[in-house]
Design a protein around this motif. Sequence first.
Motif, PDB file in Angstrom:
ATOM      1  N   ARG A 139      23.026  32.140  39.313  1.00 47.34           N
ATOM      2  CA  ARG A 139      24.257  32.698  39.852  1.00 47.34           C
ATOM      3  C   ARG A 139      25.217  32.955  38.698  1.00 47.34           C
ATOM      4  N   VAL A 140      25.762  34.176  38.673  1.00 50.49           N
ATOM      5  CA  VAL A 140      26.584  34.619  37.539  1.00 50.49           C
ATOM      6  C   VAL A 140      27.967  35.034  38.017  1.00 50.49           C
ATOM      7  N   LEU A 141      28.977  34.606  37.266  1.00 48.44           N
ATOM      8  CA  LEU A 141      30.354  35.070  37.460  1.00 48.44           C
ATOM      9  C   LEU A 141      30.691  36.000  36.310  1.00 48.44           C
ATOM     10  N   GLU A 142      31.069  37.224  36.649  1.00 45.15           N
ATOM     11  CA  GLU A 142      31.472  38.214  35.655  1.00 45.15           C
ATOM     12  C   GLU A 142      32.995  38.327  35.663  1.00 45.15           C
ATOM     13  N   ILE A 143      33.597  38.213  34.493  1.00 50.22           N
ATOM     14  CA  ILE A 143      35.046  38.354  34.348  1.00 50.22           C
ATOM     15  C   ILE A 143      35.329  39.754  33.819  1.00 50.22           C
ATOM     16  N   GLY A 144      35.912  40.599  34.657  1.00 53.40           N
ATOM     17  CA  GLY A 144      36.201  41.967  34.249  1.00 53.40           C
ATOM     18  C   GLY A 144      35.192  42.940  34.831  1.00 53.40           C
ATOM     19  N   THR A 145      35.387  43.377  36.064  1.00 54.14           N
ATOM     20  CA  THR A 145      34.449  44.304  36.694  1.00 54.14           C
ATOM     21  C   THR A 145      34.465  45.656  36.015  1.00 54.14           C
ATOM     22  N   GLY A 146      35.640  46.100  35.587  1.00 56.23           N
ATOM     23  CA  GLY A 146      35.746  47.413  34.946  1.00 56.23           C
ATOM     24  C   GLY A 146      35.259  48.510  35.876  1.00 56.23           C
ATOM     25  N   THR A 147      34.453  49.411  35.342  1.00 57.23           N
ATOM     26  CA  THR A 147      33.938  50.507  36.175  1.00 57.23           C
ATOM     27  C   THR A 147      32.925  50.013  37.200  1.00 57.23           C
ATOM     28  N   GLY A 170      24.836  51.538  47.081  1.00 56.86           N
ATOM     29  CA  GLY A 170      24.275  50.538  47.978  1.00 56.86           C
ATOM     30  C   GLY A 170      24.196  49.157  47.367  1.00 56.86           C
ATOM     31  N   VAL A 171      25.118  48.860  46.439  1.00 62.11           N
ATOM     32  CA  VAL A 171      25.137  47.558  45.761  1.00 62.11           C
ATOM     33  C   VAL A 171      26.393  46.810  46.210  1.00 62.11           C
ATOM     34  N   TYR A 172      26.208  45.576  46.737  1.00 66.36           N
ATOM     35  CA  TYR A 172      27.336  44.845  47.325  1.00 66.36           C
ATOM     36  C   TYR A 172      27.406  43.400  46.825  1.00 66.36           C
ATOM     37  N   ALA A 196      35.756  50.558  41.271  1.00 62.04           N
ATOM     38  CA  ALA A 196      34.452  49.921  41.054  1.00 62.04           C
ATOM     39  C   ALA A 196      33.775  49.619  42.386  1.00 62.04           C
ATOM     40  N   ARG A 197      34.542  49.122  43.347  1.00 67.52           N
ATOM     41  CA  ARG A 197      33.992  48.805  44.671  1.00 67.52           C
ATOM     42  C   ARG A 197      33.378  50.061  45.313  1.00 67.52           C
ATOM     43  N   THR A 198      34.089  51.187  45.189  1.00 67.05           N
ATOM     44  CA  THR A 198      33.596  52.442  45.756  1.00 67.05           C
ATOM     45  C   THR A 198      32.316  52.890  45.071  1.00 67.05           C
ATOM     46  N   ALA A 199      32.300  52.837  43.735  1.00 67.47           N
ATOM     47  CA  ALA A 199      31.119  53.283  42.992  1.00 67.47           C
ATOM     48  C   ALA A 199      29.901  52.417  43.316  1.00 67.47           C
ATOM     49  N   LEU A 200      30.100  51.115  43.409  1.00 71.79           N
ATOM     50  CA  LEU A 200      28.993  50.211  43.739  1.00 71.79           C
ATOM     51  C   LEU A 200      28.485  50.481  45.156  1.00 71.79           C
ATOM     52  N   ALA A 201      29.405  50.669  46.090  1.00 69.76           N
ATOM     53  CA  ALA A 201      29.009  50.919  47.478  1.00 69.76           C
ATOM     54  C   ALA A 201      28.226  52.223  47.602  1.00 69.76           C
TER      55      ALA A 201
END
Length: 372
Positions: free
Chosen positions: A120-128, A165-167, A157-162
Amino acid sequence: MTNQAQLHEELLDALTAGGSLRTDPWKRAAAAVPRHAFLRGGFFRHTTVEGFSAWEPVLEGEDGWLEACYRDESLVTQIAGTIVPSDVRGQITREPTSSSTLPSLVLRMLEDLQVAAGMRVLEIGTGTGYSTAVLSTRLGEQNVTSVEYDEGVAARARTALAQLGVYPTLVNGDGLLGHADGGPYDRIIATCGVKTVPVAWIEQTQRGGMILATIGGWLGASELARLTVRDDGTASGPLLSGQVSFMLARPHTPPPLGLLPDLSEGKERETIIGADVLDDWTSRFIIQFAVPDAQRLTLNRHGHTEHVLIDVASGSWAALYEDRGRWIARQDGPHPVWDAAEEQLGRWHAAGTPAVEEFSITVTPEGQTLSW
């Protein structure tokens, strides 16, 4: 093969040949994530206006947009905290505040994270969201949490991931606080620079887990550290080779200099080490651990150039200038700035100026220290 697919393949081949992309699981993950999908809002291209550094927008579909998405380059995506490419016609001279990091660095760091299936990974800074997508593809979206400080950046970033199909779990908040609700994590990776590693990151990492973060400062030098969290709640580990640079997390950016002190005051002495060492990346990195709140500027005064270090919080400062082959330091304030810098550099020189790869950092609740 479409133009986009060919450009993507050529980029991955170059990153593999260059050593950034080293293992098959990450190669498959990188091949599954199209970078251009995270740059549909465009980016800013560097230019000059009347001799000043400036930025001009390049929007999706314009000449050069797709090709740039698949070059190994960082692409600025936000200026001055709020301005995105679609907001601008012409050029803008403000400072960048968000970017899509060059793919070789993103993928090198993911390789350096030393993950295994199920971690399990926590990423700091979602960026794009590009690195978030690669992480999610490699580990499964259920194992990835990403925190973004900027609300607009997080939404894009949320829109691009969605759309892909990545959530993963996406959090809009202060990444320096981590995300305790999802912890503890096996790994924490920061895609922004930090002045000091937050204790919250250590607290939210499994004992024996790792934190990969770029540690830098206000003198403009930073390095990538891989820290292992110990049973006693401390973390330590080596610096990894290469001058890695990220924008500092916004709460870690320096305060305005404000009104400068009277640089004619203070005591003068001849120095052992001159201000020319400030031109060396590693020397600046070392000095930052001795005077972590110092900022640098240069001024032309009395017929010579003065190299000035100022600690705004304490009011301490040092001004160095060269006079007939000698370096002179003039200092004032409660903490003699150049004395501390010279002492730290002196220890490094006495040890034979070991390379960055021989450095290690230790973080405790009391602070962080550099050793070699």
